[in-house]
Design an enzyme around this catalytic site. Structure first.
Site, PDB file in Angstrom:
ATOM      1  N   ASN A  33       0.876  -1.174   0.000  1.00 39.84           N
ATOM      2  CA  ASN A  33       0.000   0.000   0.000  1.00 39.84           C
ATOM      3  C   ASN A  33       0.917   1.229   0.000  1.00 39.84           C
ATOM      4  OD1 ASN A  33      -1.796   2.053   0.463  1.00 39.84           O
ATOM      5  ND2 ASN A  33      -2.449   1.351   2.495  1.00 39.84           N
ATOM      6  N   TRP A  34       1.021   1.839  -1.160  1.00 40.87           N
ATOM      7  CA  TRP A  34       1.940   2.983  -1.279  1.00 40.87           C
ATOM      8  C   TRP A  34       1.423   4.216  -0.532  1.00 40.87           C
ATOM      9  CZ3 TRP A  34       3.887   3.373  -7.088  1.00 40.87           C
ATOM     10  CH2 TRP A  34       4.620   2.231  -7.390  1.00 40.87           C
ATOM     11  N   LYS A  35       0.147   4.210  -0.167  1.00 37.02           N
ATOM     12  CA  LYS A  35      -0.492   5.384   0.456  1.00 37.02           C
ATOM     13  C   LYS A  35      -0.264   6.605  -0.432  1.00 37.02           C
ATOM     14  CE  LYS A  35      -0.220   3.099   4.868  1.00 37.02           C
ATOM     15  NZ  LYS A  35      -0.152   3.170   6.319  1.00 37.02           N
ATOM     16  N   HIS A  62      -9.742   1.430   4.759  1.00 37.53           N
ATOM     17  CA  HIS A  62      -8.491   1.601   5.521  1.00 37.53           C
ATOM     18  C   HIS A  62      -8.738   2.591   6.660  1.00 37.53           C
ATOM     19  CE1 HIS A  62      -4.392   2.452   6.631  1.00 37.53           C
ATOM     20  NE2 HIS A  62      -3.999   1.433   5.898  1.00 37.53           N
ATOM     21  N   GLU A 121      -6.973   4.797   7.947  1.00 41.49           N
ATOM     22  CA  GLU A 121      -6.545   6.180   7.698  1.00 41.49           C
ATOM     23  C   GLU A 121      -7.632   6.949   6.965  1.00 41.49           C
ATOM     24  OE1 GLU A 121      -2.806   5.400   5.768  1.00 41.49           O
ATOM     25  OE2 GLU A 121      -1.888   4.868   7.670  1.00 41.49           O
ATOM     26  N   GLU A 170      -5.741  -5.127  10.365  1.00 42.37           N
ATOM     27  CA  GLU A 170      -4.759  -4.070  10.593  1.00 42.37           C
ATOM     28  C   GLU A 170      -5.073  -3.372  11.919  1.00 42.37           C
ATOM     29  OE1 GLU A 170      -2.633  -2.501   6.822  1.00 42.37           O
ATOM     30  OE2 GLU A 170      -4.372  -1.268   7.203  1.00 42.37           O
ATOM     31  N   GLY A 173       2.073   2.213  11.035  1.00 42.29           N
ATOM     32  CA  GLY A 173       3.018   3.335  11.046  1.00 42.29           C
ATOM     33  C   GLY A 173       3.705   3.534  12.371  1.00 42.29           C
ATOM     34  N   SER A 211       3.092  -2.241  10.341  1.00 41.02           N
ATOM     35  CA  SER A 211       4.535  -2.333  10.617  1.00 41.02           C
ATOM     36  C   SER A 211       5.158  -3.671  10.220  1.00 41.02           C
ATOM     37  CB  SER A 211       4.825  -2.019  12.098  1.00 41.02           C
ATOM     38  OG  SER A 211       4.453  -0.686  12.387  1.00 41.02           O
TER      39      SER A 211
HETATM   40  P1  13P Z   1       2.880   0.403   7.735  1.00 39.62           P
HETATM   41  O1  13P Z   1       3.367  -0.891   7.144  1.00 39.62           O
HETATM   42  O2  13P Z   1       3.642   1.593   7.251  1.00 39.62           O
HETATM   43  O3  13P Z   1       2.754   0.326   9.224  1.00 39.62           O
HETATM   44  O4  13P Z   1       1.393   0.612   7.164  1.00 39.62           O
HETATM   45  C1  13P Z   1       0.502  -0.424   7.281  1.00 39.62           C
HETATM   46  C2  13P Z   1      -0.708  -0.104   6.509  1.00 39.62           C
HETATM   47  O5  13P Z   1      -1.482   0.761   6.876  1.00 39.62           O
HETATM   48  C3  13P Z   1      -0.938  -0.850   5.264  1.00 39.62           C
HETATM   49  O6  13P Z   1      -2.206  -0.595   4.743  1.00 39.62           O
END
Ligand code: 13P
Length: 250
Positions: A9-11, A95, A97, A167, A173, A211
């Site tokens: 997931n590049w966000k 997600h 976020e 998740e 993060g 993470s």
């Molecule tokens: P990280 O791997 O940076 O903790 O992010 C996880 C995430 O939100 C994947 O969708």
């Protein structure tokens, strides 16, 4: 045995120039014969670039969100048919976020899940609890409720051939991944909850996100109910992502 899947997931990261380097490095490093599914979910503007680079490879691509409507006056939204035109075969739905920042309801998420599934794209549904909810010991109740909305609106069979990403919000993060045992307990809980439907039991994948890195991936992916990972930061580094993919080759 279920085939594992690793999703990057590049966000909201990348640029045409940096994506070019990352995609080329992935093509070089990830073998065509690797026995797992590998996916990158990129920001919308880079779907065409990603499609151009990956179309002849074993790596598939997708988006990080989608509109809950098919078309029309929805300024700023992107429909599932638009994603299909760019060859997207996966979409991350719900997600944390997004649900936190944009107050997305479970009903909205359920509608998107159904739209994506109907269009023949694989939804990756994110579920997970906050730290307060974990400390209160109600993580199973929280995750259960997130799944119940879809079950009540469309039935448990909707989870056939889909991906659920567990998740925990506190692990995203944070550099504090769930322990393999914590992940296993939750994954087993999710699988058992949906196990009344035989097809779902066979075809549903439950992956862990929060993470994941080259150091912890192998242990996490060795758990019997962990079918792979949803990887944020480490998916932006080709060597780290390759190493995580290799950990799923078990
Ligand atoms: P990280 O791997 O940076 O903790 O992010 C996880 C995430 O939100 C994947 O969708």
């Amino acid at each position: 045995m279920r085939r594992k899947i690793v999703v990057g997931n590049w966000k909201m990261n990348g640029s045409l120039a940096s994506n070019e380097l990352l995609l080329e490095a992935l093509l070089e490093k990830i073998s065509q014969t690797i026995p797992l599914d590998i996916v990158v979910c990129v920001p919308y503007p880079y779907l065409f670039q990603t499609q151009s680079h990956l179309k002849h490879s074993c790596i598939r691509w997708g988006a990080q969100n989608v509109a809950k409507f098919e078309s029309g006056a929805f300024t700023g939204e992107v429909s599932v048919s638009m994603l299909k035109e760019f060859g997207a075969s996966f979409v991350i739905i719900g997600h944390s976020e997004r649900s936190t920042a944009y107050c997305e309801s479970d009903e909205n998420i359920a509608t998107k899940f159904m739209m994506v599934k109907k269009a023949g794209i694989t939804p990756i549904l994110c579920v997970g609890e906050t730290l307060i909810e974990r400390e209160a010991g109600i993580m199973e109740k929280v995750v259960s409720k997130q799944l119940d909305t879809i079950i009540e609106m469309y039935g448990a069979e909707m989870f056939d051939e889909t991906v659920i990403a567990y998740e925990p919000i506190w692990a995203i993060g944070s550099d504090l991944a769930a322990s393999p045992e914590q992940a296993q307990v939750m994954h087993q809980f999710i699988r058992e909850k949906l196990s009344s439907n035989i097809k779902v039991l066979k075809n549903l994948k439950i992956i862990y996100g929060g993470s994941v890195n080259p150091q912890n991936a192998l242990q996490l992916f060795s758990m019997p109910d962990v079918d792979g990972g949803l990887v944020g930061r480490a998916s932006l580094n080709s060597s780290d992502f390759q190493s995580i993919c290799r950990s799923a080759e078990i």
